[in-house]
Design a protein around this motif. Structure first.
Motif, PDB file in Angstrom:
ATOM      1  N   LEU A  25       0.832  -1.208   0.000  1.00 23.85           N
ATOM      2  CA  LEU A  25       0.000   0.000   0.000  1.00 23.85           C
ATOM      3  C   LEU A  25       0.864   1.254   0.000  1.00 23.85           C
ATOM      4  O   LEU A  25       0.627   2.199  -0.747  1.00 23.85           O
ATOM      5  CB  LEU A  25      -0.922   0.004   1.224  1.00 23.85           C
ATOM      6  N   MET A  26       1.933   1.241   0.830  1.00 25.27           N
ATOM      7  CA  MET A  26       2.801   2.414   0.887  1.00 25.27           C
ATOM      8  C   MET A  26       3.534   2.600  -0.437  1.00 25.27           C
ATOM      9  O   MET A  26       3.824   3.716  -0.845  1.00 25.27           O
ATOM     10  CB  MET A  26       3.783   2.278   2.041  1.00 25.27           C
ATOM     11  N   SER A  27       3.789   1.475  -1.089  1.00 21.90           N
ATOM     12  CA  SER A  27       4.433   1.533  -2.389  1.00 21.90           C
ATOM     13  C   SER A  27       3.534   2.269  -3.394  1.00 21.90           C
ATOM     14  O   SER A  27       3.994   3.139  -4.127  1.00 21.90           O
ATOM     15  CB  SER A  27       4.695   0.106  -2.841  1.00 21.90           C
ATOM     16  N   PHE A  28       2.248   1.915  -3.375  1.00 27.17           N
ATOM     17  CA  PHE A  28       1.315   2.604  -4.274  1.00 27.17           C
ATOM     18  C   PHE A  28       1.259   4.093  -3.929  1.00 27.17           C
ATOM     19  O   PHE A  28       1.267   4.949  -4.808  1.00 27.17           O
ATOM     20  CB  PHE A  28      -0.087   1.993  -4.160  1.00 27.17           C
ATOM     21  N   GLY A  29       1.221   4.369  -2.620  1.00 25.29           N
ATOM     22  CA  GLY A  29       1.162   5.767  -2.201  1.00 25.29           C
ATOM     23  C   GLY A  29       2.388   6.531  -2.678  1.00 25.29           C
ATOM     24  O   GLY A  29       2.288   7.648  -3.164  1.00 25.29           O
ATOM     25  N   ALA A  30       3.557   5.881  -2.571  1.00 24.38           N
ATOM     26  CA  ALA A  30       4.805   6.539  -2.956  1.00 24.38           C
ATOM     27  C   ALA A  30       4.821   6.863  -4.444  1.00 24.38           C
ATOM     28  O   ALA A  30       5.474   7.801  -4.874  1.00 24.38           O
ATOM     29  CB  ALA A  30       5.999   5.666  -2.590  1.00 24.38           C
ATOM     30  N   GLY A  31       4.097   6.049  -5.229  1.00 23.26           N
ATOM     31  CA  GLY A  31       4.073   6.291  -6.666  1.00 23.26           C
ATOM     32  C   GLY A  31       3.354   7.579  -7.013  1.00 23.26           C
ATOM     33  O   GLY A  31       3.753   8.299  -7.908  1.00 23.26           O
ATOM     34  N   GLY A  32       2.285   7.866  -6.267  1.00 26.80           N
ATOM     35  CA  GLY A  32       1.529   9.080  -6.556  1.00 26.80           C
ATOM     36  C   GLY A  32       0.956   9.066  -7.960  1.00 26.80           C
ATOM     37  O   GLY A  32       0.702   8.007  -8.527  1.00 26.80           O
ATOM     38  N   THR A  33       0.799  10.238  -8.516  1.00 33.33           N
ATOM     39  CA  THR A  33       0.130  10.337  -9.808  1.00 33.33           C
ATOM     40  C   THR A  33       1.021   9.867 -10.948  1.00 33.33           C
ATOM     41  O   THR A  33       0.595   9.113 -11.812  1.00 33.33           O
ATOM     42  CB  THR A  33      -0.288  11.790 -10.058  1.00 33.33           C
ATOM     43  N   LEU A  34       2.258  10.324 -10.936  1.00 30.42           N
ATOM     44  CA  LEU A  34       3.107  10.034 -12.093  1.00 30.42           C
ATOM     45  C   LEU A  34       4.201   9.008 -11.811  1.00 30.42           C
ATOM     46  O   LEU A  34       4.928   8.616 -12.713  1.00 30.42           O
ATOM     47  CB  LEU A  34       3.746  11.325 -12.599  1.00 30.42           C
ATOM     48  N   GLY A  35       4.326   8.586 -10.574  1.00 29.56           N
ATOM     49  CA  GLY A  35       5.330   7.566 -10.277  1.00 29.56           C
ATOM     50  C   GLY A  35       6.709   8.151 -10.067  1.00 29.56           C
ATOM     51  O   GLY A  35       6.968   9.303 -10.401  1.00 29.56           O
ATOM     52  N   THR A  36       7.597   7.324  -9.509  1.00 30.51           N
ATOM     53  CA  THR A  36       8.951   7.797  -9.246  1.00 30.51           C
ATOM     54  C   THR A  36       9.830   7.667 -10.479  1.00 30.51           C
ATOM     55  O   THR A  36      10.908   8.217 -10.536  1.00 30.51           O
ATOM     56  CB  THR A  36       9.605   6.960  -8.145  1.00 30.51           C
ATOM     57  N   GLY A  37       9.358   6.943 -11.454  1.00 36.60           N
ATOM     58  CA  GLY A  37      10.198   6.638 -12.617  1.00 36.60           C
ATOM     59  C   GLY A  37      10.825   5.278 -12.431  1.00 36.60           C
ATOM     60  O   GLY A  37      11.149   4.883 -11.298  1.00 36.60           O
ATOM     61  N   LEU A  38      11.005   4.571 -13.534  1.00 38.05           N
ATOM     62  CA  LEU A  38      11.554   3.215 -13.463  1.00 38.05           C
ATOM     63  C   LEU A  38      12.906   3.204 -12.768  1.00 38.05           C
ATOM     64  O   LEU A  38      13.751   4.056 -13.028  1.00 38.05           O
ATOM     65  CB  LEU A  38      11.714   2.655 -14.874  1.00 38.05           C
ATOM     66  N   GLY A  39      13.091   2.239 -11.879  1.00 42.06           N
ATOM     67  CA  GLY A  39      14.379   2.080 -11.222  1.00 42.06           C
ATOM     68  C   GLY A  39      14.577   3.029 -10.051  1.00 42.06           C
ATOM     69  O   GLY A  39      15.595   2.973  -9.391  1.00 42.06           O
ATOM     70  N   GLN A  40      13.622   3.905  -9.791  1.00 37.97           N
ATOM     71  CA  GLN A  40      13.852   4.905  -8.753  1.00 37.97           C
ATOM     72  C   GLN A  40      12.935   4.757  -7.547  1.00 37.97           C
ATOM     73  O   GLN A  40      12.933   5.602  -6.659  1.00 37.97           O
ATOM     74  CB  GLN A  40      13.691   6.304  -9.346  1.00 37.97           C
ATOM     75  N   GLY A  41      12.142   3.704  -7.550  1.00 41.73           N
ATOM     76  CA  GLY A  41      11.237   3.510  -6.420  1.00 41.73           C
ATOM     77  C   GLY A  41      11.840   2.604  -5.369  1.00 41.73           C
ATOM     78  O   GLY A  41      12.959   2.117  -5.506  1.00 41.73           O
ATOM     79  N   ASN A  42      11.079   2.391  -4.305  1.00 41.49           N
ATOM     80  CA  ASN A  42      11.532   1.499  -3.242  1.00 41.49           C
ATOM     81  C   ASN A  42      10.545   0.352  -3.036  1.00 41.49           C
ATOM     82  O   ASN A  42      10.331  -0.092  -1.917  1.00 41.49           O
ATOM     83  CB  ASN A  42      11.683   2.279  -1.938  1.00 41.49           C
ATOM     84  N   SER A  43       9.937  -0.107  -4.127  1.00 40.66           N
ATOM     85  CA  SER A  43       8.952  -1.175  -3.985  1.00 40.66           C
ATOM     86  C   SER A  43       9.627  -2.463  -3.507  1.00 40.66           C
ATOM     87  O   SER A  43       8.960  -3.364  -3.017  1.00 40.66           O
ATOM     88  CB  SER A  43       8.256  -1.423  -5.310  1.00 40.66           C
ATOM     89  N   ASP A  44      10.948  -2.537  -3.614  1.00 37.50           N
ATOM     90  CA  ASP A  44      11.654  -3.742  -3.150  1.00 37.50           C
ATOM     91  C   ASP A  44      11.628  -3.872  -1.631  1.00 37.50           C
ATOM     92  O   ASP A  44      12.044  -4.887  -1.089  1.00 37.50           O
ATOM     93  CB  ASP A  44      13.100  -3.771  -3.677  1.00 37.50           C
ATOM     94  N   LEU A  45      11.110  -2.863  -0.941  1.00 37.18           N
ATOM     95  CA  LEU A  45      10.958  -2.981   0.507  1.00 37.18           C
ATOM     96  C   LEU A  45      10.028  -4.125   0.871  1.00 37.18           C
ATOM     97  O   LEU A  45      10.056  -4.625   1.990  1.00 37.18           O
ATOM     98  CB  LEU A  45      10.395  -1.680   1.086  1.00 37.18           C
ATOM     99  N   ILE A  46       9.167  -4.509  -0.062  1.00 34.96           N
ATOM    100  CA  ILE A  46       8.248  -5.611   0.202  1.00 34.96           C
ATOM    101  C   ILE A  46       9.023  -6.894   0.473  1.00 34.96           C
ATOM    102  O   ILE A  46       8.600  -7.743   1.242  1.00 34.96           O
ATOM    103  CB  ILE A  46       7.286  -5.779  -0.994  1.00 34.96           C
ATOM    104  N   GLY A  47      10.183  -6.978  -0.165  1.00 40.03           N
ATOM    105  CA  GLY A  47      11.023  -8.141   0.095  1.00 40.03           C
ATOM    106  C   GLY A  47      10.495  -9.383  -0.582  1.00 40.03           C
ATOM    107  O   GLY A  47      10.586  -9.518  -1.796  1.00 40.03           O
ATOM    108  N   PHE A  48       9.904 -10.253   0.210  1.00 47.06           N
ATOM    109  CA  PHE A  48       9.457 -11.536  -0.323  1.00 47.06           C
ATOM    110  C   PHE A  48       8.389 -11.347  -1.407  1.00 47.06           C
ATOM    111  O   PHE A  48       7.451 -10.579  -1.233  1.00 47.06           O
ATOM    112  CB  PHE A  48       8.905 -12.389   0.819  1.00 47.06           C
ATOM    113  N   ALA A  49       8.554 -12.078  -2.523  1.00 51.96           N
ATOM    114  CA  ALA A  49       7.577 -12.083  -3.621  1.00 51.96           C
ATOM    115  C   ALA A  49       7.406 -10.720  -4.277  1.00 51.96           C
ATOM    116  O   ALA A  49       6.380 -10.427  -4.862  1.00 51.96           O
ATOM    117  CB  ALA A  49       6.225 -12.612  -3.168  1.00 51.96           C
ATOM    118  N   ALA A  50       8.434  -9.861  -4.147  1.00 54.07           N
ATOM    119  CA  ALA A  50       8.324  -8.528  -4.752  1.00 54.07           C
ATOM    120  C   ALA A  50       8.167  -8.634  -6.259  1.00 54.07           C
ATOM    121  O   ALA A  50       7.493  -7.812  -6.873  1.00 54.07           O
ATOM    122  CB  ALA A  50       9.544  -7.692  -4.406  1.00 54.07           C
ATOM    123  N   ASN A  51       8.796  -9.634  -6.860  1.00 56.07           N
ATOM    124  CA  ASN A  51       8.711  -9.699  -8.326  1.00 56.07           C
ATOM    125  C   ASN A  51       7.687 -10.709  -8.814  1.00 56.07           C
ATOM    126  O   ASN A  51       7.549 -10.925 -10.002  1.00 56.07           O
ATOM    127  CB  ASN A  51      10.091  -9.941  -8.952  1.00 56.07           C
TER     128      ASN A  51
END
Lengths: 488, 469
Positions: B319-345
């Motif tokens: 959920l926080m990952s979606f929030g961090a993206g906001g309207t236009l996103g952080t741009g590829l390679g610049q987010g922290n969605s990997d904080l989810i850890g397990f099963a991130a991909n």
């Protein structure tokens, strides 16, 4: 079969629509809440993702940033003379968030502020790495060092202000802590944090801004100012018609003096020898409402004073008996003040009655050192007229010349005005009293510095020796001297 | 027999094949992921990624092979399905590759399992196998109606596939895997296709009985008791899956698919009501005694609660990952969605989409899925035979439910279930099975849109036509 097919198509459409609505909800409506969630590590990650900007004193950074090999936090905060500057900088820790300037100016320091939008956009085109901006403070390195050294191992605080502008020149608090000791998030950082947290001496408390103390006799300066301002005393050299002993109004309790010779003494003399009876009577002559009015104009009872770090509310009680008002006027009863508040009182008197709003951030700079925002000095109030102010100055200068504040004398054409205080506290005065000293230094160019010093507990000093004049005045003198030396 | 008027097809005159449209869109479907790949490289290392040539050529080659096979063997197929699937598959590869670069995930893997192996090359291999299966389906399956012959074999096969995971150890809390040496399969992904074949064949035969032999009670046509048999069996099956495999997703998918197809086959709304009641009863019933399901519901309701966080921070992190993206996103390679850890991909890859592509990207992704479903249902509408209609709507319905269940779970709309986003998430079974699904839809749409051949000169045919007005 086509009718149900169409309905299934609509059903599938609704499924997708529900997802679209949900993603809008999450990423637009709820985005800010999610981003500010306490569990969101991105806040910390962002804070340390790029080289953090610095907090500057006298053109030199008192903070730093080192690169680490951590995956989450690329940079870590470092500090120059951490314990000395902690009351100014606060801390920025990977594990324990941040406070004071580090937190309040986090946007600028981390480079994420909207004020740096232009720089970020430019950096995107030039390919530069994102960098934080700087926070330039008003502090004076020499004065801070003098305050820090003067307090030494004693528990206490110092606040110094430039009366003409309200710039905070020194802000020391002891015992202090080194914010670098828990800047990371390793086991040793946690250990340091926990140790500080449990320490009985509360080293993380910013005493200069956040602790309120009974002001003791230093408050008599304010009472004298109120008496002159409201006409209770016309001439500082005339007798004040004070009986000895003075009985507190509506009671049978005599107001005891620690000195002799207070009967019917003049205001000037009363301040010099610190007569309780005279000021208790004057406060009653002025009346509670007027006393309160003047105290509030000096900054008391204001819960919203930001330097930008919030200053705790200093108290002059709003609802009390006449006798309690008299006690409050000599810095007892419920009267309590932060060291900064007493420095503000002194600075307003030294600035001919004009109180300037105290501030410690001079300007914010972008990463390429362009000024983004500059704080302009701002008048907060005019608690007393210039005439009153000058009379109080005369009396305060008299205290330093021939009264209890002799140890703050500087000489060489510098006029120093001050007032000592020894505030008793604890049930039946059982605890070790607080030693206070407030003073200002004035040269041909006007008042240069106003300072308030409190020494909470001078370890090793015999109880009877604890006095504002003996313990706190030398510290104040050194701070004033340091400021004056810097001006030459 | 001089004038052949065919009243059932769009027209006998040269129907456009739309193969060139498909080719053009395929070019975009390959170009967009290639640019995305470059974008990731530039964002992470500041230089052109070295693998871009191999990646571009690989994806291009796969798309080209698929296109040529469609051009040759399914000339009149829907032109959108293939490009949409290639686009999703291509972007999925980019996202997986992007997460392979994450130091956080690499360190996590090294810490947990001693070593880290990138998933992107494996996924490329799976995609190739998927395309191979796609080609094989189109080559072997000249007409989708052949599948009708295997109705009961399909039933047996799907039963086995659904039941098998019960005998294998649970992986990460769900028994949805079968492990054969180094190969791990999620049979549920294949089962959803095979079961759709079974339902289509079965319902085509039984639809009249189910639709007509009913009693009218309070404005609803209630089925006869004995016709309730099949739905009860399917319901019981999905409950069993839920209880023994603790797999909410497959259970939901399985039952939803059956209700959709039953409704389409019988045109009786009562089945839907029946189905909803039964699934509600089943879900509530199981939830009362199955701790795994209760836990999932708790996580869903209180994603940030202390208790939840201690056990699993996945939903909250997503959920926080979606929030961090906001309207236009952080741009590829610049987010922290990997904080989810397990099963991130895999299960949670959508949160990377949300964070790095933002709301705009999420909407685009969901619309692509929506378009695939829409083309599937359209194929069902266009199909001329009931089996084709049922199969097409079954497959697209299953696809839609899967997308809803996975995306809804990751976005906290419904409780999380262990399923993967078709084409995008890392995982062989999913990619391979979904390519087969697209192949079958393409085959049905080809048959549906193909101009009808001149009717054989049979006296019967003529007689039938005479009767028509």
């Amino acid at each position: 079969m086509n009718k149900p097919l169409r309905r299934i198509a609509i059903f599938c459409g609704i499924l997708i629509l529900a997802l679209l609505v949900r993603t809008n909800w999450l990423q637009y409506v709820e985005a800010d809440n999610l981003n500010e969630n306490d569990r969101n590590r991105r806040i910390q990650i962002d804070r340390y993702a790029s080289e953090r900007g610095n907090i500057i004193v006298d053109g030199k950074p008192i903070t730093g940033s080192v690169k680490t090999d951590d995956t989450d936090f690329v940079f870590k905060r470092t500090y120059v003379d951490g314990p000395m500057w902690a009351p100014v900088t606060g801390y920025a820790s990977q594990a324990f968030d941040a406070n004071q300037l580090e937190k309040l100016q986090d946007g600028i320091l981390s480079g994420n502020s909207d004020q740096l939008f232009f720089d970020r956009t430019m950096a995107m085109f030039t390919g530069d790495k994102k960098k934080g901006g700087n926070v330039v403070t008003t502090l004076n390195g020499a004065a801070q060092k003098a305050a820090w050294k003067g307090l030494g191992k004693k528990k206490g605080a110092v606040a110094a202000i430039e009366p003409k502008t309200g710039k905070i020149l020194a802000l020391a608090s002891t015992p202090s802590y080194d914010p670098a000791s828990f800047a990371g998030y390793a086991a040793k950082d946690e250990k340091a944090w926990n140790a500080l947290d449990k320490d009985k001496n509360k080293p993380t408390l910013n005493r200069a801004l956040r602790e309120i103390y009974p002001p003791g006799s230093t408050f008599k300066v304010l009472t004298a100012a109120a008496a002159l301002e409201h006409g209770a005393v016309k001439n500082i050299d005339e007798p004040t018609d004070t009986p000895e002993p003075y009985i507190l109004p509506n009671t049978r309790t005599p107001m005891t003096n620690l000195v002799t010779g207070c009967e019917n003494v003049s205001l000037k003399k009363a301040l010099e020898i610190s007569c309780n009876s005279v000021f208790a009577k004057l406060a009653d002559d002025v009346g509670r409402e007027k006393m309160l009015e003047t105290a509030e104009k000096f900054g008391f009872n204001d819960p919203e004073l930001f330097t930008p770090v919030r200053v705790s509310e200093s108290v002059y009680d709003k609802e009390m008996e006449r006798s309690e008002n008299s006690l409050s006027a000599i810095g007892q009863f419920n009267t309590a003040t932060t060291p900064l508040q007493m420095a503000m009182v002194t600075s307003a008197i030294a600035n001919d009655g004009k109180l300037m709003k105290p501030y410690m951030v001079d300007q914010l700079e972008s990463p390429d050192l362009d000024v983004i925002e500059k704080t302009e000095p701002e008048e907060m109030s005019r608690p007393i007229s210039p005439e009153t102010a000058q009379l109080v100055q005369q009396m305060m200068e008299n205290v330093v010349e021939s009264g209890s504040g002799k140890r703050a004398q500087i000489g060489g054409g510098v006029k120093v005005g001050g007032k000592t205080g020894t505030a008793q506290h604890g049930a039946n005065n059982s605890k070790r009293p607080y030693a206070w000293f407030i003073s200002y230094a004035k040269t041909g160019d006007g008042s240069q510095v106003a300072v308030a010093v409190i020494v909470e507990d001078a370890g090793g000093t015999a109880r009877d020796d604890i006095s504002g004049g003996g313990l706190a005045a030398p510290v104040a003198k050194d701070v004033m001297q340091a400021v004056l030396d810097g001006k030459e | 027999m001089s004038v052949v008027t065919n009243t059932t097809t769009i027209g006998a005159i040269e129907a456009p094949s739309r193969r060139n449209t498909e080719l053009m869109m395929l070019a975009f479907a390959v170009a967009v992921p290639v640019f995305a790949y470059i974008n990731v490289g530039l964002a992470l290392d500041g230089k052109l990624p070295t693998g871009v040539l191999g990646y571009g050529l690989g994806l291009g080659l796969l798309a080209a092979v698929a296109h040529l096979v469609v051009r040759k063997f399914a000339k009149y197929a829907d032109p959108l399905l293939l490009p949409l699937a290639v686009l999703l598959n291509g972007l999925g590869l980019v996202l997986i590759w992007r997460l392979d670069q994450s130091q956080r995930l690499i360190q996590r893997a090294e810490y947990r399992w001693g070593s880290f192996s990138p998933d992107a090359p494996k996924q490329m291999l799976y995609s190739a196998i998927g395309i191979a299966l796609f080609v094989a389906v189109l080559l072997v399956l000249k007409d989708h109606r052949i599948l009708q012959r295997y109705t009961y074999i399909s039933m047996a096969a799907s039963l086995i596939l659904l039941v098998l995971p019960m005998f294998f150890p649970a992986r990460n809390g769900a028994k949805i895997w079968i492990s054969l040496g180094p190969i791990n399969l999620q049979p549920g992904e294949f089962a959803k296709i095979i079961i759709a074949i079974f339902f289509s064949g079965y319902l085509m035969v039984k639809r009249d009985a189910l639709a007509l032999a009913s009693r009218r009670v309070m404005g609803l046509y209630l089925p006869r008791g004995r016709d309730l048999g099949p739905i009860l069996v399917v319901w019981a099956m999905s409950i069993l899956i839920l209880v023994f495999e603790t797999d909410l997703g497959t259970s939901l998918l399985f039952f939803g698919l059956f209700v959709i197809m039953l409704y389409v086959a019988t045109e009786r709304t009562s089945w839907i009501i029946f189905g909803l009641l039964m699934s509600a009863a089943g879900a509530v019933g199981v939830a009362t005694f199955e701790p795994h399901v209760q836990q999932r519901v708790q996580f869903w309701l209180n994603p940030f609660a202390e208790e939840t966080w201690r056990q699993s921070d996945q939903i909250g992190q997503a959920l926080m990952s979606f929030g961090a993206g906001g309207t236009l996103g952080t741009g590829l390679g610049q987010g922290n969605s990997d904080l989810i850890g397990f099963a991130a991909n895999s299960d949670f890859i959508l949160s990377t989409v949300g964070e790095e592509f933002g709301l705009a990207g999420m909407m685009a992704f969901l619309m692509i899925y929506g378009l695939i479903v829409e083309r599937g249902v359209r194929t069902a509408l266009a199909a001329r035979d009931p089996f084709g209609k049922l199969l097409a709507v079954g497959l697209s319905g299953a696809f839609a439910i899967q997308v809803f269940v996975v995306a809804g779970g990751v976005m906290g709309l419904i409780p999380l279930t262990g399923m993967t986003m078709p084409f995008v998430a890392a995982g062989g079974s999913s990619v391979i099975a979904n390519w087969a699904l697209i192949a079958i839809l393409i085959r049905i749409s080809d048959t549906a849109r193909r101009p009808a051949p001149a009717p054989a000169p049979s006296p019967d045919a003529e007689m039938t036509q005479v009767v028509r007005p």
